[in-house]
Design a protein around this motif. Structure first.
Motif, short mmCIF file in Angstrom:
data_model
loop_
_atom_site.label_atom_id
_atom_site.label_comp_id
_atom_site.label_asym_id
_atom_site.label_seq_id
_atom_site.Cartn_x
_atom_site.Cartn_y
_atom_site.Cartn_z
N ARG A 1 6.89 2.08 -7.45
CA ARG A 1 5.59 1.91 -8.11
C ARG A 1 5.82 1.26 -9.46
N VAL B 1 0.54 -9.22 -3.86
CA VAL B 1 1.59 -8.32 -4.34
C VAL B 1 2.94 -8.89 -3.91
N THR C 1 9.06 -2.53 -13.24
CA THR C 1 8.29 -2.84 -12.04
C THR C 1 9.09 -3.81 -11.19
N THR D 1 0.10 -8.21 -13.78
CA THR D 1 -0.06 -9.55 -13.23
C THR D 1 0.95 -10.46 -13.90
N SER E 1 5.42 4.03 -4.49
CA SER E 1 5.31 5.34 -5.14
C SER E 1 6.62 5.68 -5.83
N TRP F 1 4.81 -7.24 -8.50
CA TRP F 1 3.83 -7.80 -9.43
C TRP F 1 2.60 -8.21 -8.65
N ARG F 2 1.50 -8.33 -9.40
CA ARG F 2 0.36 -9.03 -8.83
C ARG F 2 0.47 -10.49 -9.24
N SER G 1 0.14 2.07 -15.04
CA SER G 1 -0.75 2.71 -14.07
C SER G 1 -1.13 1.75 -12.95
N SER G 2 -0.79 0.46 -13.10
CA SER G 2 -1.07 -0.50 -12.04
C SER G 2 -0.08 -1.64 -12.15
N LEU G 3 -0.02 -2.44 -11.10
CA LEU G 3 0.91 -3.57 -11.10
C LEU G 3 0.52 -4.57 -12.19
N THR H 1 0.78 -7.64 -19.30
CA THR H 1 1.22 -6.66 -20.30
C THR H 1 1.84 -7.33 -21.52
N SER I 1 0.82 -1.22 0.00
CA SER I 1 0.00 0.00 0.00
C SER I 1 0.85 1.27 0.00
#
Ligand SMILES: [Zn+2]
Length: 813
Positions: free
Chosen positions: A391, A535, A597, A559, A331, A600-601, A555-557, A580, A328
């Motif tokens: 992030r 995560v 990154t 997978t 950044s 990862w998710r 914009s997001s993790l 991706t 959480s």
């Protein structure tokens, strides 16, 4: 810190601290006091050389920068501050003539020059440092307040004492003090000690005029490692004034909770606190007062366990967050580099104090995954990162020659000139090999040279070749992440224990030509964030692998399918399938010039069933407790128990034992019920019917009797000081079965005793989802080791991920 906005504006940076360690056995020939409570020591920088490899390449770039820097430009603001002429071009960034932190880089440069000289023997480093010291001495000689040496006026000290706005004057002075100490101890500069001693005298005089309250208030402003450098100077000189002055910087607001092993770090500026802990361990070494040792040890445990990212760094936006907040807190402003520089300094001192492998394991984690990759390899001057974005889609950015001069630029110069300082440690004839870095150790006074040749971590092996002879009890770190390590001596496999997370020992009289090979098999593994099990970071052995995204922002993790990870045939290079598309994975230390990154998710966490677990305790023997819900949440008994008649079938009587429930029993829950029947044999304050948590920072518990004499439920994500509580009207009785339950939904938590509402708290905002990954989920045992175990029987223990209603509580059998 009040000045955070200024830092953000000035950017490329934040705040921070420095240091350098006086290793008292480091053989500089001075009359140093022996450190108290030290079990092993590092070799001096003069005894170990880097061989070809990534660390040597980093060091060479920083060496080049140190020789490039214009001394006159560095001295400019010092000279102006003392009315001396200077026509040099002012530096920019945090060294600009109007920046309140000006002068801090002088200290970093002095330390880096001293370290570079000690480690390479190249006279050009020493001569540059000698010149700077001599010019600083000319400034100090003109001080109206004897001994004061700074690029800013003493009025900044007036302001910090008066609690007026000012950045961090003692932080800056600490850098200069430490730089002078290093020029003396590492580069043999006598004048540096003269200047330093006069400066330290000014520190004591300036602070002894203040009351204890005034000093403690002043310590709310970042002051770097003032306690550390003054304790180091005391160890060097034996002058008790320096120890007195060091103790002026013992910050009670930080030290008191740490001494009690409480995590109150949430909301504190991270790199302001880490140097205080380094100072604490050095004050322990200087005084033998174990409270200082405990402060430092507890701090390290808290930070590395509950505040550290997969790369070994900590902090988001420079601040510590609640324990277990990692997923959480991703950044662009994560993992300030100074923090890891200082955590490694602390780790090194703690290893000297107590040589356990876990310290060396952390050292490796932060060194390879954070520090090594924080320098830009395409800059011949070793430009350095400030934050390391974590992030998805982050990219590393770097400093420059004259227009940055942030804290991390400064500590970067230091990190990159002392890589040899924690590879080997020793005591008597015992030699510890902590790190697998290509290097040569020349053991002072023993005529023994050990050459470590390796391309680790690109190869999972290292070779030590001995020259000279003598008895050595060789202790090789077997990292916690490996399995199946092998040791061969002159080609013959050695049958010694190679338990991960320990040291393997080979004791013998070594002879010239002896060759020892150590294989440390690496495999793919993952680090799961405590606050979101989906995560995760991917590692190969100790090395964090990051996804390469070129110019593509995210914009997001993404997978990641972990089963799709394949080697490319090139060491530490992999490919994988992600949401991706196909992605290349490479070591994070080698990730430069493109977006990436680190996290990862991976997978999904199934939502908790409404009825999570039900322990009937109807077994008649064994250590397993079945979960009657069918969810498979099997619990385990530890220690002495017996089976007695219960409310329904058998109950479990705890006779010194306790029950361990599965990890994450309420992971992610925002509402819950815990209910059980209890029959106490004795009523002891702070015993637990249950306590689910991750140690003394995050937990939720029910005690039959708190310190105020009544039953209590409490939950916290920030140690005992952050508990939200519901207290009943009385303690639970002994000798009779009593039903207890706590329910929580929204901000309303209700404590039921005997199936009737005993009390409620309508402002209960902390939930199991805030506790991170709870692994210590106990019936009958407290997170606090000093609390008594439950003496009594438990039956029909139920856990729900929703709040039962009052009528449902009444209906529980
Ligand atoms: Zn920094």
């Amino acid at each position: 810190m009040a000045e955070i906005s200024r830092r953000t504006v000035l950017r490329a940076g934040g705040a921070a601290a420095v240091i350098t360690t006086v290793t008292t056995t480091a053989g500089t020939g001075t009359a140093e006091a022996a450190d108290i409570g030290v079990s092993v020591d590092a070799f001096p920088l003069t005894a170990v050389s880097l061989l070809s490899g990534p660390f040597q390449a980093n060091a060479a770039r920083t060496h080049s920068y140190l020789l490039f820097l214009d001394s006159e430009r560095l001295l400019h603001t010092f000279r102006l501050n003392y009315g001396l002429p200077s026509s040099a071009a002012p530096c920019g960034g945090w060294e600009s003539p109007t920046t309140e932190l000006r002068g801090h880089s002088m200290g970093h440069v002095l330390t880096a020059l001293a370290q570079a000289y000690a480690n390479t023997g190249r006279a050009e480093f020493k001569s540059k440092g000698d010149y700077l010291v001599a010019e600083l001495a000319k400034c100090q000689a003109r001080a109206s307040s004897a001994g004061y040496l700074s690029a800013f006026p003493e009025s900044f000290i007036d302001r910090v004492e008066a609690r007026q706005q000012v950045w961090a004057p003692y932080y800056t002075l600490h850098k200069i003090l430490a730089g002078l100490l290093d020029m003396h101890t590492l580069a043999g500069n006598a004048q540096a000690l003269t200047v330093l001693t006069a400066f330290a005298g000014w520190v004591k005089r300036r602070n002894e005029r203040l009351t204890q309250t005034q000093r403690q208030n002043m310590l709310d402003t970042e002051f770097g490692g003032m306690n550390e450098v003054l304790a180091n100077l005391y160890q060097l000189t034996g002058n008790p004034d320096h120890l007195t002055a060091a103790r002026y910087f013992d910050h009670a607001e930080i030290f008191d909770p740490l001494a009690a092993n409480q995590d109150r770090l949430n909301g504190y500026h991270a790199n302001t606190q880490i140097p205080k802990a380094i100072g604490a361990i050095r004050e322990y070494h200087a005084t033998g007062e174990t409270r200082y040792r405990d402060i430092a040890t507890n701090f390290w445990n808290i930070v590395t366990r509950d505040h550290t990212y997969a790369i070994g760094g900590n902090s988001n936006g420079e601040y510590f967050k609640a324990p277990g907040r990692i997923a959480s807190e991703l950044s662009d402003n994560t993992a300030e580099c100074c923090n890891s520089y200082n955590m490694l300094k602390l780790t090194r001192q703690l290893f000297r104090t107590n040589p356990q492998a876990s310290y060396a394991d952390f050292y490796e984690k932060a060194l390879y995954n954070h520090i090594l990759g924080a320098q830009n390899p395409s800059s011949s001057h070793g430009f350095h990162s400030y934050y390391i974005p974590l992030r998805a889609g982050g990219i590393k950015t770097y400093s420059n020659d004259y227009d940055n001069f942030t804290c991390c630029h400064g500590t970067g110069m230091e990190s990159n000139t002392k890589y040899v300082d924690s590879i080997y440690f020793f005591t008597g004839n015992t030699l510890y090999v902590n790190l697998f870095i290509a290097s040569e150790l020349r053991w002072p006074g023993r005529g023994i040279t050990i050459r470590q040749e390796t391309s680790y971590p690109e190869s999972a092996t290292t070779r030590l070749t001995f020259t000279g002879s003598g008895q050595i009890d060789l202790r090789l770190r077997i990292p916690s992440w490996t399995s199946g390590a092998q040791i061969r001596l002159n080609g013959t496999a050695q049958n010694v224990p190679v338990t991960p997370g320990t040291f393997a020992t080979i004791s013998r009289t070594w002879a010239s030509g002896d060759v020892l090979d150590l294989d440390l098999p690496m495999a793919l593994n993952r680090e799961v964030t405590p606050d979101d099990a989906t995560v995760q970071a991917v590692r190969y052995g100790p090395i964090v692998l990051s996804g390469a995204y070129g110019t593509t922002n995210l914009s997001s993790l993404p997978t990641l399918d972990p089963a799709s990870i394949r080697t490319t045939g090139t060491p530490l290079r992999f490919t994988a399938s992600a949401s991706t598309g196909s992605v290349n994975l490479l070591p994070f230390y080698a990730m430069h010039g493109q977006r990436y990154t680190v996290y990862w998710r991976i997978g999904t966490t199934p939502p908790l069933p409404a009825f999570v677990a039900h322990y009937q305790f109807n077994e008649t023997s064994g250590t397993t407790v079945a979960d009657a819900t069918g969810n498979g949440k099997t619990a385990t008994i530890s220690g002495a128990v017996s089976r007695v008649a219960g409310r329904q079938g058998n109950a479990l009587s705890l006779d010194g034992g306790h029950v361990q429930l599965p990890s994450g029993i309420l992971a992610g829950a925002t509402a819950y019920t815990v209910a059980a029947w209890v029959r106490l044999d004795t009523v002891a304050s702070w015993a637990r019917v249950f306590d689910f948590g991750a140690g003394t920072g995050s937990y939720m518990f029910f005690t039959p009797q708190s310190g105020s004499g009544t039953a209590r439920f409490a939950i916290t994500s920030s140690g005992s000081g952050g508990e939200q509580q519901i207290s009943g009207p009385a303690a639970l009785p002994a000798g009779t079965w009593t039903h207890i339950a706590v329910t929580h939904s929204g901000n309303v938590a209700i404590l039921y005793i005997g199936k009737t509402e005993a009390a409620r708290n309508t402002n209960m905002t902390i939930r199991p989802a805030d506790l991170g990954s709870t692994t210590q989920n106990w019936v009958g045992r407290s997170q606090y080791s000093g609390d008594p175990l439950l003496d009594g029987a438990v039956d029909e223990f139920r856990v729900y991920s929703r709040a039962l209603t009052a009528s449902e509580i009444t209906a529980l059998p």
